[in-house]
Write an enzyme that holds these catalytic residues in place. Structure first.
Site, short mmCIF file in Angstrom:
data_model
loop_
_atom_site.label_atom_id
_atom_site.label_comp_id
_atom_site.label_asym_id
_atom_site.label_seq_id
_atom_site.Cartn_x
_atom_site.Cartn_y
_atom_site.Cartn_z
N THR A 110 -49.16 2.17 -69.91
CA THR A 110 -49.42 3.14 -68.84
C THR A 110 -50.26 4.28 -69.40
OG1 THR A 110 -47.45 4.51 -69.21
CG2 THR A 110 -47.18 2.59 -67.78
N GLY A 111 -51.11 4.85 -68.57
CA GLY A 111 -51.94 5.98 -69.01
C GLY A 111 -52.87 5.59 -70.13
N ALA A 112 -53.52 4.44 -69.99
CA ALA A 112 -54.40 3.95 -71.04
C ALA A 112 -55.84 4.43 -70.84
CB ALA A 112 -54.35 2.43 -71.12
N SER B 83 -56.92 7.46 -71.44
CA SER B 83 -57.35 8.47 -72.41
C SER B 83 -56.34 8.59 -73.54
CB SER B 83 -57.54 9.83 -71.73
OG SER B 83 -56.30 10.43 -71.45
N GLY B 84 -56.69 9.40 -74.52
CA GLY B 84 -55.77 9.77 -75.59
C GLY B 84 -55.08 8.60 -76.28
N TYR C 129 -41.88 19.62 -69.22
CA TYR C 129 -42.45 18.53 -70.02
C TYR C 129 -41.50 18.14 -71.15
CZ TYR C 129 -45.31 16.22 -73.60
OH TYR C 129 -45.77 15.34 -74.55
P1 NDP Z 1 -53.57 12.26 -72.32
O1 NDP Z 1 -53.58 13.32 -71.28
O2 NDP Z 1 -54.81 12.00 -73.08
O3 NDP Z 1 -53.09 10.90 -71.68
C1 NDP Z 1 -52.14 10.84 -70.68
C2 NDP Z 1 -52.42 9.66 -69.81
O4 NDP Z 1 -51.45 9.64 -68.76
C3 NDP Z 1 -53.78 9.70 -69.13
O5 NDP Z 1 -54.31 8.41 -69.19
C4 NDP Z 1 -53.44 10.08 -67.71
O6 NDP Z 1 -54.34 9.58 -66.75
C5 NDP Z 1 -52.11 9.38 -67.56
N1 NDP Z 1 -51.38 9.86 -66.40
C6 NDP Z 1 -51.04 11.12 -66.08
N2 NDP Z 1 -50.43 11.15 -64.90
C7 NDP Z 1 -50.36 9.88 -64.45
C8 NDP Z 1 -49.86 9.28 -63.29
N3 NDP Z 1 -49.32 10.00 -62.31
N4 NDP Z 1 -49.97 7.95 -63.15
C9 NDP Z 1 -50.55 7.21 -64.10
N5 NDP Z 1 -51.05 7.72 -65.23
C10 NDP Z 1 -50.96 9.05 -65.40
O7 NDP Z 1 -52.36 12.66 -73.29
P2 NDP Z 1 -51.82 11.95 -74.63
O8 NDP Z 1 -52.58 10.75 -74.95
O9 NDP Z 1 -51.66 13.02 -75.62
O10 NDP Z 1 -50.35 11.57 -74.16
C11 NDP Z 1 -49.86 10.25 -74.23
C12 NDP Z 1 -48.39 10.27 -74.55
O11 NDP Z 1 -48.19 10.81 -75.85
C13 NDP Z 1 -47.54 11.12 -73.62
O12 NDP Z 1 -46.35 10.43 -73.35
C14 NDP Z 1 -47.24 12.35 -74.44
O13 NDP Z 1 -46.04 12.94 -74.05
C15 NDP Z 1 -47.14 11.75 -75.82
N6 NDP Z 1 -47.28 12.66 -76.93
C16 NDP Z 1 -48.45 13.32 -77.15
C17 NDP Z 1 -48.58 14.17 -78.22
C18 NDP Z 1 -49.83 14.90 -78.50
O14 NDP Z 1 -49.82 15.67 -79.45
N7 NDP Z 1 -50.90 14.72 -77.74
C19 NDP Z 1 -47.47 14.37 -79.15
C20 NDP Z 1 -46.30 13.61 -78.82
C21 NDP Z 1 -46.22 12.78 -77.77
P3 NDP Z 1 -55.77 10.30 -66.45
O15 NDP Z 1 -56.67 9.86 -67.54
O16 NDP Z 1 -56.11 9.74 -65.12
O17 NDP Z 1 -55.53 11.76 -66.45
MG1 PMR Z 2 -46.24 23.10 -81.91
C1 PMR Z 2 -44.39 21.63 -88.09
C2 PMR Z 2 -44.67 22.26 -87.10
C3 PMR Z 2 -45.14 21.87 -85.77
C4 PMR Z 2 -45.42 20.63 -85.23
C5 PMR Z 2 -45.34 19.28 -85.90
C6 PMR Z 2 -45.82 20.84 -83.87
C7 PMR Z 2 -46.14 19.84 -82.96
N1 PMR Z 2 -45.78 22.20 -83.62
C8 PMR Z 2 -45.37 22.86 -84.77
C9 PMR Z 2 -45.20 24.22 -84.96
C10 PMR Z 2 -45.52 25.21 -84.04
N2 PMR Z 2 -46.00 24.99 -82.80
C11 PMR Z 2 -45.39 26.62 -84.25
C12 PMR Z 2 -44.90 27.25 -85.53
C13 PMR Z 2 -45.80 27.24 -83.11
C14 PMR Z 2 -45.82 28.72 -82.80
C15 PMR Z 2 -47.10 29.26 -83.15
C16 PMR Z 2 -46.19 26.20 -82.19
C17 PMR Z 2 -46.68 26.45 -80.92
C18 PMR Z 2 -46.99 25.42 -80.02
C19 PMR Z 2 -47.41 25.57 -78.65
C20 PMR Z 2 -47.68 26.83 -77.91
N3 PMR Z 2 -46.87 24.05 -80.29
C21 PMR Z 2 -47.19 23.39 -79.18
C22 PMR Z 2 -47.52 24.27 -78.18
C23 PMR Z 2 -47.84 23.49 -77.01
O1 PMR Z 2 -48.19 23.89 -75.91
C24 PMR Z 2 -47.61 22.05 -77.35
C25 PMR Z 2 -46.41 21.64 -76.55
O2 PMR Z 2 -45.33 22.08 -76.74
O3 PMR Z 2 -46.59 20.73 -75.62
C26 PMR Z 2 -45.38 20.38 -74.92
C27 PMR Z 2 -47.27 22.05 -78.82
C28 PMR Z 2 -47.02 21.01 -79.72
N4 PMR Z 2 -46.62 21.25 -81.02
C29 PMR Z 2 -46.49 20.05 -81.66
C30 PMR Z 2 -46.81 19.00 -80.73
C31 PMR Z 2 -46.77 17.54 -81.05
C32 PMR Z 2 -47.15 19.60 -79.56
C33 PMR Z 2 -47.63 18.79 -78.37
C34 PMR Z 2 -46.52 18.48 -77.60
C35 PMR Z 2 -45.99 17.17 -77.27
O4 PMR Z 2 -46.71 16.31 -76.80
O5 PMR Z 2 -44.79 17.01 -77.39
#
Ligand code: NDP
Ligand code: PMR
Ligand code: LMG
Length: 398
Positions: free
Chosen positions: A91-93, A95-96, A273
């Site tokens: 799902t969500g393939a 992007s990303g 989220y």
């Molecule tokens: P992206 O925004 O690049 O990808 C998300 C995908 O989900 C897109 O393809 C988007 O579609 C799709 N999507 C959103 N809403 C819907 C919907 N209603 N129906 C079908 N598809 C939908 O983000 P990421 O690749 O970063 O996220 C992928 C996964 O990784 C998520 O589960 C996220 O929580 C997880 N993750 C990401 C981290 C990160 O640092 N980025 C860290 C940890 C986990 P569209 O292209 O149309 O917008």
């Molecule tokens: Mg975070 C080791 C430290 C670490 C890691 C692995 C992440 C991952 N983050 C870390 C630290 C910090 N972050 C610290 C110290 C801060 C305060 C400055 C910080 C802040 C921050 C924000 C405002 N971080 C974020 C945000 C987001 O908006 C992102 C988020 O929470 O999305 C839900 C995010 C993230 N940090 C990460 C990861 C993986 C995210 C993306 C979130 C996710 O997909 O779960």
């Protein structure tokens, strides 16, 4: 069969690992995260090497990231080995992480990827520009923010006649700057509605299809995250995930006569989220407890690393989007490229050694996978059961 949450972290894994795990769960210092955990999260190269060495003690516990491909062999009646392509829904393939995973799997030539996407044209363009060969993917429409669409997708998929060997619940939305909640077609707050409830219905419906597959290793993977785990520093950046007593979820998250937040509190998009990710990780474990023994399906979740460049942050303020990647690259060192993260998820899909069920996978800096420990809330058996039952009602399964 019921594997208790504690069993997810057998004592063998209590050695502090690269991940954010085994050190004490006690809230002690900065944001309630112990110094050991901080060291582990930020990591140091030398520590990492040693730890990785220590981790290489069991096949399921530490693997190198070398893109292993499954040996998809099946014995034909006459004893000949035959190969069939695996069939995986992501799902969500478009992007990303989802796109990178689709690419990594397609490139092995051993997988046909069903890209389940809400925007067909975007998905088609994405697949083309990623260079995924035509014969290795099919795009099918799925909007997780509509339960009708989820059901329609399942019907369409069944009509396609393809088997289902692996399902990857990857799609997600993140609304960190929204002041007011928005809602899915059925009126659920959109982050939990999409990331959790849409996937919950999808995976419940497709469980039957997975069960029917004759593939050597059938898997259901739900992408989790570090930020939903309050036993880590990242999980302690406010607002923290917290499902409370699930009163908002039980009320339907509609923001009208009940809260739009699972815990019943006032709307916070970033928290919604993170809460949805906790639900994803709880769901994976509840699936494991309920169905692993009976079906042999592997249920798994993962934290792929911080993929700071994806579309997930599209709604964050521009300054955040500018600073977040270098912050993760140079300060937390948690950064991972989309390509690398895609290889990690592809491993969870197809690596023959990652068949253990009920596991939340993470990787250390040398890209060796290990079984990580979930936070107390994300491994709460009672909460998982309650969340499951409420979710069943909300999506019309009970
Ligand atoms: P992206 O925004 O690049 O990808 C998300 C995908 O989900 C897109 O393809 C988007 O579609 C799709 N999507 C959103 N809403 C819907 C919907 N209603 N129906 C079908 N598809 C939908 O983000 P990421 O690749 O970063 O996220 C992928 C996964 O990784 C998520 O589960 C996220 O929580 C997880 N993750 C990401 C981290 C990160 O640092 N980025 C860290 C940890 C986990 P569209 O292209 O149309 O917008
Ligand atoms: Mg975070 C080791 C430290 C670490 C890691 C692995 C992440 C991952 N983050 C870390 C630290 C910090 N972050 C610290 C110290 C801060 C305060 C400055 C910080 C802040 C921050 C924000 C405002 N971080 C974020 C945000 C987001 O908006 C992102 C988020 O929470 O999305 C839900 C995010 C993230 N940090 C990460 C990861 C993986 C995210 C993306 C979130 C996710 O997909 O779960
Ligand atoms: C909440 O804010 C919002 O309220 C909510 O609506 C939602 O958006 C949610 O999770 C999303 O966030 C959380 C709050 C956390 O975050 C912020 O207010 C913004 C912080 C932004 C952090 C992102 C990256 C910042 C990077 C700065 C450093 C850039 C480095 C560049 C790279 C250099 C490479 C050589 O708030 C807190 O957790 C409280 C602490 C806030 C501290 C914010 C200061 C950031 C400092 C980062 C630490 C690193 C030290 C910097 C040293 C730099 C040296 C080079």
């Amino acid at each position: 069969m019921a594997l208790q949450a504690a069993a997810l972290v057998p004592s063998a894994f209590s050695v502090p690992k690269e991940g954010k795990s085994s050190a004490s769960l006690k809230d002690s210092s900065l944001f309630g995260v112990s110094l050991d955990q901080l060291k582990a999260e930020f990591g140091s190269a030398s520590l990492r090497c040693k730890r990785e060495f220590n981790l290489r003690t069991g096949p399921a516990r530490a693997q190198t990231a070398a893109t292993t491909t499954p040996s998809v062999t099946k014995s034909a009646p006459e004893g000949k080995k035959t190969l069939r392509k695996g069939s995986v829904i992501v799902t969500g393939a478009s992007s990303g992480l989802g796109l990178a995973t689709a690419k990594a799997l397609a490139e092995t030539g051993k997988w046909h990827v069903i890209m389940a996407c809400r925007d067909f044209l975007k998905a088609e363009r994405a697949a083309k520009s990623a260079g995924i060969a035509k014969e290795n993917y099919t795009i099918m429409h799925l909007d997780l923010a509509s339960l009708d669409s989820v059901r329609q997708f399942v019907d369409n998929f069944r009509r396609s006649g393809r088997p289902l060997d692996v399902l990857v619940c990857n799609a997600a939305v993140y609304q960190p700057t929204a002041k007011e909640p928005s809602f899915t077609a059925e009126g659920f707050e959109i982050s939990v509605g999409t990331n959790h409830l849409g996937h919950f219905l999808l995976s419940r419906l497709l469980l039957d299809d997975l069960n029917k597959s004759d593939y050597p290793s059938k898997r259901l993977i739900i992408v989790g995250s570090i930020t939903g785990n309050t036993n880590t520093l990242a999980g302690n950046v406010p607002p923290k995930a917290n499902l409370g007593d699930l009163r908002g979820l039980a009320g339907g998250l509609n923001g009208l006569n009940t809260s739009s937040m699972i815990d019943g509190g006032s709307f916070d998009g970033a928290k919604a989220y993170k809460d949805s990710k906790v639900c994803n990780m709880l769901t994976m474990q509840e699936f494991h407890r309920r169905y692993h023994e009976e079906t042999g399906i592997t249920f798994a979740s993962l934290y792929p690393g911080c993929i700071a460049t994806t579309g997930l942050f599209r709604e964050h303020i521009p300054l955040f989007r500018l600073l977040f990647p270098p912050f993760q690259k140079f300060i937390t060192k948690g950064f991972v490229s989309e390509e690398e993260a895609g290889k990690r998820l592809a491993q969870v899909v197809s690596d023959p050694s990652l068949t253990k069920s009920g596991v939340y996978w993470s990787w250390n800096k040398d890209s060796a996978s290990f079984e990580n420990q979930l936070s107390q809330e994300a491994s709460d058996v009672e909460k998982a059961g309650k969340m499951w039952e409420i979710s069943e009602k909300l999506v019309g399964l009970a």
